[in-house]
Design an enzyme around this catalytic site. Structure first.
Site, PDB file in Angstrom:
ATOM      1  N   HIS A  67      -5.764  -5.152  -5.515  1.00 35.66           N
ATOM      2  CA  HIS A  67      -5.999  -3.832  -4.917  1.00 35.66           C
ATOM      3  C   HIS A  67      -6.802  -2.947  -5.875  1.00 35.66           C
ATOM      4  O   HIS A  67      -7.737  -2.260  -5.472  1.00 35.66           O
ATOM      5  CB  HIS A  67      -4.669  -3.103  -4.629  1.00 35.66           C
ATOM      6  CG  HIS A  67      -3.818  -3.731  -3.572  1.00 35.66           C
ATOM      7  ND1 HIS A  67      -2.491  -4.009  -3.739  1.00 35.66           N
ATOM      8  CD2 HIS A  67      -4.120  -4.134  -2.304  1.00 35.66           C
ATOM      9  CE1 HIS A  67      -1.997  -4.537  -2.631  1.00 35.66           C
ATOM     10  NE2 HIS A  67      -2.960  -4.639  -1.752  1.00 35.66           N
TER      11      HIS A  67
ATOM     12  N   LYS B 252       6.985  -3.381   8.481  1.00 37.74           N
ATOM     13  CA  LYS B 252       7.292  -4.107   7.244  1.00 37.74           C
ATOM     14  C   LYS B 252       8.460  -3.442   6.534  1.00 37.74           C
ATOM     15  O   LYS B 252       8.496  -2.224   6.399  1.00 37.74           O
ATOM     16  CB  LYS B 252       6.082  -4.076   6.296  1.00 37.74           C
ATOM     17  CG  LYS B 252       5.018  -5.121   6.588  1.00 37.74           C
ATOM     18  CD  LYS B 252       3.975  -5.126   5.473  1.00 37.74           C
ATOM     19  CE  LYS B 252       2.853  -6.112   5.743  1.00 37.74           C
ATOM     20  NZ  LYS B 252       1.794  -6.047   4.705  1.00 37.74           N
TER      21      LYS B 252
ATOM     22  N   ARG C  14     -10.185 -11.266   0.894  1.00 40.55           N
ATOM     23  CA  ARG C  14      -9.879 -12.201  -0.198  1.00 40.55           C
ATOM     24  C   ARG C  14     -10.385 -13.594   0.105  1.00 40.55           C
ATOM     25  O   ARG C  14     -10.866 -14.302  -0.749  1.00 40.55           O
ATOM     26  CB  ARG C  14      -8.361 -12.261  -0.420  1.00 40.55           C
ATOM     27  CG  ARG C  14      -7.797 -10.990  -1.024  1.00 40.55           C
ATOM     28  CD  ARG C  14      -6.310 -10.967  -0.950  1.00 40.55           C
ATOM     29  NE  ARG C  14      -5.868 -10.978   0.445  1.00 40.55           N
ATOM     30  CZ  ARG C  14      -4.632 -11.092   0.831  1.00 40.55           C
ATOM     31  NH1 ARG C  14      -3.681 -11.245  -0.065  1.00 40.55           N
ATOM     32  NH2 ARG C  14      -4.318 -11.068   2.114  1.00 40.55           N
TER      33      ARG C  14
ATOM     34  N   SER D 139       0.877  -8.862  -2.449  1.00 39.39           N
ATOM     35  CA  SER D 139       2.068  -8.138  -2.890  1.00 39.39           C
ATOM     36  C   SER D 139       3.322  -8.994  -2.708  1.00 39.39           C
ATOM     37  O   SER D 139       4.228  -8.961  -3.540  1.00 39.39           O
ATOM     38  CB  SER D 139       2.210  -6.839  -2.097  1.00 39.39           C
ATOM     39  OG  SER D 139       1.093  -6.027  -2.303  1.00 39.39           O
TER      40      SER D 139
HETATM   41  N1  COA Z   1      -5.706  -7.716  -3.416  1.00 34.84           N
HETATM   42  C1  COA Z   1      -4.440  -8.104  -3.338  1.00 34.84           C
HETATM   43  N2  COA Z   1      -3.752  -8.159  -2.200  1.00 34.84           N
HETATM   44  C2  COA Z   1      -4.387  -7.805  -1.092  1.00 34.84           C
HETATM   45  C3  COA Z   1      -5.715  -7.381  -1.088  1.00 34.84           C
HETATM   46  C4  COA Z   1      -6.389  -7.350  -2.316  1.00 34.84           C
HETATM   47  N3  COA Z   1      -7.649  -6.965  -2.423  1.00 34.84           N
HETATM   48  N4  COA Z   1      -6.063  -7.111   0.165  1.00 34.84           N
HETATM   49  C5  COA Z   1      -4.995  -7.346   0.921  1.00 34.84           C
HETATM   50  N5  COA Z   1      -3.978  -7.770   0.157  1.00 34.84           N
HETATM   51  C6  COA Z   1      -2.656  -8.191   0.605  1.00 34.84           C
HETATM   52  C7  COA Z   1      -1.582  -7.192   0.389  1.00 34.84           C
HETATM   53  O1  COA Z   1      -1.016  -7.364  -0.879  1.00 34.84           O
HETATM   54  C8  COA Z   1      -0.616  -7.528   1.486  1.00 34.84           C
HETATM   55  O2  COA Z   1       0.175  -8.602   1.086  1.00 34.84           O
HETATM   56  P1  COA Z   1       1.645  -8.866   1.637  1.00 34.84           P
HETATM   57  O3  COA Z   1       1.508  -9.028   3.122  1.00 34.84           O
HETATM   58  O4  COA Z   1       1.980 -10.094   0.914  1.00 34.84           O
HETATM   59  O5  COA Z   1       2.478  -7.687   1.261  1.00 34.84           O
HETATM   60  C9  COA Z   1      -1.522  -8.010   2.620  1.00 34.84           C
HETATM   61  O6  COA Z   1      -2.713  -8.396   2.005  1.00 34.84           O
HETATM   62  C10 COA Z   1      -1.909  -6.979   3.633  1.00 34.84           C
HETATM   63  O7  COA Z   1      -1.628  -5.723   3.146  1.00 34.84           O
HETATM   64  P2  COA Z   1      -2.495  -4.430   3.187  1.00 34.84           P
HETATM   65  O8  COA Z   1      -3.897  -4.657   2.825  1.00 34.84           O
HETATM   66  O9  COA Z   1      -1.737  -3.442   2.396  1.00 34.84           O
HETATM   67  O10 COA Z   1      -2.538  -4.109   4.689  1.00 34.84           O
HETATM   68  P3  COA Z   1      -1.415  -3.951   5.750  1.00 34.84           P
HETATM   69  O11 COA Z   1      -1.520  -5.131   6.655  1.00 34.84           O
HETATM   70  O12 COA Z   1      -0.097  -3.653   5.172  1.00 34.84           O
HETATM   71  O13 COA Z   1      -1.925  -2.648   6.453  1.00 34.84           O
HETATM   72  C11 COA Z   1      -3.596  -1.270   7.589  1.00 34.84           C
HETATM   73  C12 COA Z   1      -3.236  -2.603   6.993  1.00 34.84           C
HETATM   74  C13 COA Z   1      -3.006  -0.123   6.799  1.00 34.84           C
HETATM   75  C14 COA Z   1      -5.096  -1.150   7.497  1.00 34.84           C
HETATM   76  C15 COA Z   1      -3.172  -1.278   9.066  1.00 34.84           C
HETATM   77  O14 COA Z   1      -1.875  -1.744   9.204  1.00 34.84           O
HETATM   78  C16 COA Z   1      -3.272   0.105   9.709  1.00 34.84           C
HETATM   79  O15 COA Z   1      -4.330   0.657   9.853  1.00 34.84           O
HETATM   80  N6  COA Z   1      -2.116   0.671  10.099  1.00 34.84           N
HETATM   81  C17 COA Z   1      -2.050   2.005  10.707  1.00 34.84           C
HETATM   82  C18 COA Z   1      -1.760   1.923  12.199  1.00 34.84           C
HETATM   83  C19 COA Z   1      -3.015   1.631  12.960  1.00 34.84           C
HETATM   84  O16 COA Z   1      -3.997   2.339  12.912  1.00 34.84           O
HETATM   85  N7  COA Z   1      -2.942   0.541  13.737  1.00 34.84           N
HETATM   86  C20 COA Z   1      -4.031   0.121  14.559  1.00 34.84           C
HETATM   87  C21 COA Z   1      -4.948  -0.747  13.780  1.00 34.84           C
HETATM   88  S1  COA Z   1      -6.054  -1.550  14.833  1.00 34.84           S
END
Ligand code: COA
Length: 161
Positions: free
Chosen positions: A17, A41, A90, A128
């Site tokens: 991140h 989550k 990734r 994560s």
């Molecule tokens: N480095 C390390 N880990 C990464 C990463 C990076 N560059 N990019 C993604 N990840 C990992 C995270 O660690 C996480 O891992 P985990 O599942 O093991 O915990 C996973 O990828 C995804 O996490 P994250 O990137 O934090 O995204 P998310 O899926 O939790 O949330 C949002 C994504 C916030 C963009 C999305 O849920 C959102 O927009 N929510 C708001 C509601 C909404 O608008 N919904 C409609 C969307 S169409």
């Protein structure tokens, strides 16, 4: 002035991140890291804790601000008057989910674009949940998270490291 939003759960923030935050902060005049109140989550860290850890690891980045948001990302982007959303890719496995997210957000709010950054190769497998799993057994997480937050993660699992 260009404003970007990098959204996510950050439970906890990883070096992957941080790599995206550092690079995205060079593309924007101001980068907001949006910490999601994710109802689907079960998180290890509370929202306030996730925000605090992110503030700690970005303290030397003057154009990066940490904020939390609840609800739709596009609404948060509008509130913040953001020009673009940043997401990290990734591996090809991220692509399907990310493209769906980007298309849906663009459909809901065409004026906000999504910019994808490829995660630096050495962090391309980090997540994560991987960090949480290793820490839960007291394993070495130093290659995956910033040093200044390691102790906070171990503490969650009752380790004093
Ligand atoms: N480095 C390390 N880990 C990464 C990463 C990076 N560059 N990019 C993604 N990840 C990992 C995270 O660690 C996480 O891992 P985990 O599942 O093991 O915990 C996973 O990828 C995804 O996490 P994250 O990137 O934090 O995204 P998310 O899926 O939790 O949330 C949002 C994504 C916030 C963009 C999305 O849920 C959102 O927009 N929510 C708001 C509601 C909404 O608008 N919904 C409609 C969307 S169409």
């Amino acid at each position: 002035m260009k404003k970007g939003i990098y959204p996510g759960s950050f439970d906890p923030v990883t070096l992957g991140h941080l790599d995206i935050i550092m690079r995205a902060s060079k593309l924007a005049d101001e980068l907001i890291v949006g910490v999601l109140v994710n109802k689907s989550k079960q998180s290890l860290f509370t929202l306030d804790e996730r925000v605090e850890l992110l503030k700690r690891v970005t303290k030397d980045m003057p154009n990066v601000t940490i904020k939390s948001f609840d609800g739709l990302l596009v609404d948060f982007a509008e509130e913040e008057k953001a020009d673009f959303i940043v997401r990290g890719l990734r591996a090809v496995t991220d692509f399907e989910y990310e493209i769906q997210l980007a298309h849906t957000n663009h459909r809901m709010r065409p004026e906000v674009d999504t910019v994808f950054l490829t995660t630096t190769l050495q962090y391309s497998f980090v997540s994560s949940s991987l960090v949480r799993e290793i820490a839960s057994y007291g394993g070495d997480i130093s290659a995956f998270v910033p040093e200044c937050i390691e102790e906070d993660i171990y503490k969650k699992y009752g380790f004093n490291k």
